[in-house]
Design a protein around this motif. Structure first.
Motif, PDB file in Angstrom:
ATOM      1  N   UNK A 173      28.252  52.938  30.344  1.00 51.91           N
ATOM      2  CA  UNK A 173      27.728  51.951  31.279  1.00 51.91           C
ATOM      3  C   UNK A 173      28.583  51.848  32.540  1.00 51.91           C
ATOM      4  N   UNK A 174      27.916  51.606  33.660  1.00 53.83           N
ATOM      5  CA  UNK A 174      28.547  51.304  34.939  1.00 53.83           C
ATOM      6  C   UNK A 174      28.543  49.788  35.083  1.00 53.83           C
ATOM      7  N   UNK A 175      29.713  49.213  35.370  1.00 55.22           N
ATOM      8  CA  UNK A 175      29.795  47.782  35.620  1.00 55.22           C
ATOM      9  C   UNK A 175      30.677  47.567  36.843  1.00 55.22           C
ATOM     10  N   UNK A 176      30.127  46.927  37.848  1.00 53.95           N
ATOM     11  CA  UNK A 176      30.872  46.733  39.095  1.00 53.95           C
ATOM     12  C   UNK A 176      31.903  45.622  38.943  1.00 53.95           C
ATOM     13  N   UNK A 177      33.181  45.905  39.237  1.00 49.65           N
ATOM     14  CA  UNK A 177      34.177  44.831  39.249  1.00 49.65           C
ATOM     15  C   UNK A 177      33.909  43.833  40.375  1.00 49.65           C
ATOM     16  N   UNK A 178      33.514  44.346  41.519  1.00 47.53           N
ATOM     17  CA  UNK A 178      33.167  43.489  42.658  1.00 47.53           C
ATOM     18  C   UNK A 178      31.853  42.781  42.354  1.00 47.53           C
ATOM     19  N   UNK A 179      31.789  41.485  42.642  1.00 46.50           N
ATOM     20  CA  UNK A 179      30.634  40.691  42.255  1.00 46.50           C
ATOM     21  C   UNK A 179      30.311  39.678  43.351  1.00 46.50           C
ATOM     22  N   UNK A 180      29.285  39.979  44.158  1.00 41.32           N
ATOM     23  CA  UNK A 180      28.922  39.100  45.267  1.00 41.32           C
ATOM     24  C   UNK A 180      28.212  37.825  44.809  1.00 41.32           C
ATOM     25  N   UNK A 236      29.271  35.914  42.205  1.00 40.37           N
ATOM     26  CA  UNK A 236      30.157  35.007  41.478  1.00 40.37           C
ATOM     27  C   UNK A 236      30.995  34.131  42.411  1.00 40.37           C
ATOM     28  N   UNK A 237      30.953  32.816  42.228  1.00 38.77           N
ATOM     29  CA  UNK A 237      31.807  31.936  43.038  1.00 38.77           C
ATOM     30  C   UNK A 237      33.283  32.092  42.709  1.00 38.77           C
ATOM     31  N   UNK A 238      33.575  32.779  41.596  1.00 40.24           N
ATOM     32  CA  UNK A 238      34.970  32.974  41.203  1.00 40.24           C
ATOM     33  C   UNK A 238      35.613  34.186  41.877  1.00 40.24           C
ATOM     34  N   UNK A 239      34.771  35.134  42.354  1.00 35.17           N
ATOM     35  CA  UNK A 239      35.332  36.379  42.892  1.00 35.17           C
ATOM     36  C   UNK A 239      36.090  36.095  44.194  1.00 35.17           C
ATOM     37  N   UNK A 240      37.367  36.504  44.254  1.00 35.06           N
ATOM     38  CA  UNK A 240      38.178  36.330  45.447  1.00 35.06           C
ATOM     39  C   UNK A 240      38.577  34.895  45.725  1.00 35.06           C
ATOM     40  N   UNK A 241      38.373  34.003  44.773  1.00 43.25           N
ATOM     41  CA  UNK A 241      38.667  32.584  44.974  1.00 43.25           C
ATOM     42  C   UNK A 241      40.180  32.336  44.975  1.00 43.25           C
ATOM     43  N   UNK A 242      40.614  31.425  45.846  1.00 42.30           N
ATOM     44  CA  UNK A 242      42.025  31.061  45.922  1.00 42.30           C
ATOM     45  C   UNK A 242      42.196  29.582  45.580  1.00 42.30           C
ATOM     46  N   UNK A 243      43.386  29.254  45.094  1.00 42.68           N
ATOM     47  CA  UNK A 243      43.672  27.855  44.777  1.00 42.68           C
ATOM     48  C   UNK A 243      44.154  27.111  46.030  1.00 42.68           C
ATOM     49  N   UNK A 244      44.563  25.860  45.854  1.00 44.24           N
ATOM     50  CA  UNK A 244      44.973  25.031  46.993  1.00 44.24           C
ATOM     51  C   UNK A 244      46.225  25.554  47.678  1.00 44.24           C
ATOM     52  N   UNK A 245      46.976  26.424  46.996  1.00 38.11           N
ATOM     53  CA  UNK A 245      48.185  27.011  47.579  1.00 38.11           C
ATOM     54  C   UNK A 245      47.920  28.369  48.216  1.00 38.11           C
ATOM     55  N   UNK A 298      45.375  33.683  44.703  1.00 38.54           N
ATOM     56  CA  UNK A 298      44.181  34.044  43.952  1.00 38.54           C
ATOM     57  C   UNK A 298      44.230  33.429  42.558  1.00 38.54           C
ATOM     58  N   UNK A 299      43.094  32.920  42.122  1.00 40.59           N
ATOM     59  CA  UNK A 299      43.005  32.434  40.753  1.00 40.59           C
ATOM     60  C   UNK A 299      42.629  33.594  39.827  1.00 40.59           C
ATOM     61  N   UNK A 300      42.839  33.417  38.534  1.00 38.64           N
ATOM     62  CA  UNK A 300      42.470  34.446  37.561  1.00 38.64           C
ATOM     63  C   UNK A 300      41.143  34.121  36.885  1.00 38.64           C
ATOM     64  N   UNK A 301      40.385  33.177  37.470  1.00 39.27           N
ATOM     65  CA  UNK A 301      39.146  32.725  36.837  1.00 39.27           C
ATOM     66  C   UNK A 301      38.109  33.843  36.726  1.00 39.27           C
ATOM     67  N   UNK A 302      37.976  34.669  37.785  1.00 40.71           N
ATOM     68  CA  UNK A 302      36.950  35.718  37.734  1.00 40.71           C
ATOM     69  C   UNK A 302      37.248  36.712  36.620  1.00 40.71           C
ATOM     70  N   UNK A 361      36.916  34.667  33.126  1.00 38.90           N
ATOM     71  CA  UNK A 361      35.631  34.055  32.790  1.00 38.90           C
ATOM     72  C   UNK A 361      34.445  34.996  32.934  1.00 38.90           C
ATOM     73  N   UNK A 362      34.584  36.020  33.791  1.00 43.35           N
ATOM     74  CA  UNK A 362      33.427  36.855  34.107  1.00 43.35           C
ATOM     75  C   UNK A 362      33.655  38.330  33.764  1.00 43.35           C
ATOM     76  N   UNK A 363      34.585  38.966  34.466  1.00 45.19           N
ATOM     77  CA  UNK A 363      34.679  40.416  34.408  1.00 45.19           C
ATOM     78  C   UNK A 363      35.109  40.948  33.040  1.00 45.19           C
ATOM     79  N   UNK A 364      36.234  40.489  32.511  1.00 47.62           N
ATOM     80  CA  UNK A 364      36.678  40.983  31.208  1.00 47.62           C
ATOM     81  C   UNK A 364      35.685  40.661  30.105  1.00 47.62           C
ATOM     82  N   UNK A 365      35.161  39.433  30.043  1.00 48.84           N
ATOM     83  CA  UNK A 365      34.145  39.153  29.011  1.00 48.84           C
ATOM     84  C   UNK A 365      32.903  40.039  29.135  1.00 48.84           C
TER      85      UNK A 365
END
Length: 512
Positions: free
Chosen positions: A160-167, A169-178, A181-185, A188-192
């Motif tokens: 199977x082909x699975x794209x790591x990049x995900x347009x 997902x609100x988690x992709x490329x997300x940063x915290x208040x500091x 980058x967060x590890x949420x994507x 919560x998404x890619x590894x699962x």
């Protein structure tokens, strides 16, 4: 086993067992194993792992780009498409996809089940942007399951082909208040998602990860739009690649993780050719003789103008002759060939492309299907000494067994192999295969033919005869484009290995 006689002093023996030995019993027989009883050639590093070998043996397999883009006439979607846009006009049939691939003698296939738009072709637990929320024939479609089941039915390899990049997902490329980058994507998404796909069968041979991470494509959360400007600066860290590799390899012991696993490489283009010099290590088209890691090349290419089906712009299939040329310039140059066959909006391969795949299969049968080497007498100017269970005879070159091979003695970096027939044969191609379990060795070779068995003419002019690797196919007329209808009459074909990194090893020579 070799026998070594060791002299013990009477004094030491007497001390070990007082009163039991005499001066006449001063010798003891000791058996010690020889380190290389079969005279096996030493490996030339790097060498492939077992799963890399199995992957290389797939040779020719299909890519199936199918998904949301099939229904939007786009090559790259936005991630903001409504799930109901995925609307097959009938139940998609991955069985038909693989059936078509098999007509062209492909040994397997890779289904695109998530492209950059993030839409998943199975009812995943990781996002609502999936077939669970489609309608009609698209609702709850499970392409990975259908595809895996069909592959097992046909005894074909699958992945199977699975794209790591995900347009999407609100988690992709997300940063915290500091601003980090967060590890949420990843969590919560890619590894699962990867783990979900792994559960469709532990016999998968390849999991394909595209390296794209944006560009000038307007879209959803994971895109480089002027308002969002989301990006990532280190894919290895962001996608937690070391953990991904370990986790998936634990679930799928024979899978090659293309793009992230360091086990195979992109050949450097999407045009269906590799370098005529092609080492199974290093980068891009030609590889690097001195690289330390085994990474054989994979050439992905399109059978139509675009990756996804689109009747208005992209559905312009290449001819069987063009695809045969691509086969010679990929499989025939020590790379694997991943050829895209895009399903249409009915979830089927177009009939026009079905016909071309049938024609390609016929060309492969006609031109590379009858091996004249099987009826030839095979001789060499040197052969490694057989010891123990070792057998390096020239007859191994034509026995059809990938696990037997001819080998030259240590210290030899050149050799001559000759195939001869009682009556002249019409020959057009010569195929060579190294025994790559012990490394890639050949650096330069030439091929000659003789109609009378006495006078020889060099063939394949225009082809760079440097590397062999897993497989090298030489058109004797020197052209991968023009088929030699008349061929060459030959009572003898002579292959001269002119230089190698160490004693050359070949497991198969074929003549067509």
């Amino acid at each position: 086993m070799k026998k070594i006689y060791t002299l013990f002093s009477a004094l030491c023996l007497a001390a070990a067992a007082p009163g039991t030995l005499s001066a006449q019993n001063n010798f003891k027989l000791v058996e010690e194993s020889v380190s290389n009883p079969d005279n096996t050639p030493a490996p030339v590093y790097p060498v492939p792992s077992e799963r890399q070998l199995k992957w290389n043996e797939t040779e020719f397999y299909a890519f199936f780009h199918y998904g949301m883009n099939t229904y939007t006439n786009e090559e790259w979607g936005s991630g903001m498409e409504r799930e109901t846009v995925f609307a097959p006009t009938q139940k998609p049939d991955p069985r038909q996809w693989l059936e078509v691939a098999k007509k062209a003698h492909m040994k397997g296939g890779i289904a695109v089940v998530k492209h950059h738009d993030g839409f998943c072709l199975w009812p995943t637990a990781t996002t609502e942007h999936c077939t669970r929320n489609s309608s009609g024939y698209g609702k709850n479609v499970d392409i990975p399951k259908e595809f895996a089941d069909a592959a097992r039915e046909f005894k074909m390899k699958y992945g199977f082909y699975i794209s790591p990049w995900d347009m999407s997902s609100p988690y992709w490329g997300k940063k915290d208040s500091n601003g980090k980058y967060t590890d949420e994507y990843a969590k919560k998404v890619f590894l699962p998602q990867c783990v979900e796909l792994a559960k469709y069968g532990n016999d998968q041979f390849e999991m394909w990860f595209d390296g794209a991470t944006g560009g000038d494509h307007a879209g959803g959360y994971g895109s480089y739009t002027s308002s969002q400007k989301r990006t990532i600066d280190n894919a290895q860290t962001y996608y937690d690649i070391p953990n991904l590799r370990d986790s998936i390899h634990n679930l799928l012991p024979n899978v090659i993780m293309w793009g992230v696993g360091g086990e195979a490489r992109w050949i450097g283009n999407e045009e269906g050719y590799s370098g005529q010099t092609c080492w199974s290590m290093g980068d891009a088209e030609s590889g690097d003789e001195n690289a330390w890691q085994w990474a054989a090349g994979e050439s992905d290419a399109k059978s139509t103008k675009g990756w996804f089906w689109d009747s208005s712009k992209y559905n312009q299939p290449k001819s069987a002759e063009t695809l045969f040329k691509m086969y010679l310039e990929t499989v025939g140059r020590n790379a694997t060939f991943l050829l895209n066959l895009p399903p249409n909006r009915a979830g089927l391969i177009d009939e026009s492309l079905v016909t071309i795949m049938e024609d390609l299969g016929k060309l492969l049968d006609q031109r590379l299907g009858t091996d004249l080497a099987k009826t030839a007498k095979v001789t060499t100017d040197c052969t490694r000494e057989a010891m123990g269970k070792g057998n390096y005879d020239a007859k191994n070159l034509t026995d059809g067994n990938k696990d037997t091979y001819w080998a030259a003695p240590d210290g030899r970096t050149s050799a001559v192999i000759e195939l001869s027939w009682d009556t002249p044969q019409t020959v057009r191609y010569v195929s060579l295969m190294e025994y790559i379990k012990l490394g890639q060795r050949v650096k330069k070779f030439k091929i000659e033919t003789s109609e009378d068995g006495v006078t020889y003419t060099e063939r394949g002019n225009g082809q760079t005869m440097t590397t062999v690797g897993y497989k090298r196919i030489i058109p004797l007329n020197g052209s991968t484009t023009n088929y030699s209808a008349s061929g060459f009459k030959a009572k003898s074909v002579r292959i001269t290995i002119e230089n190698a990194k160490a004693c050359p090893l070949l497991h198969t020579v074929e003549v067509f």
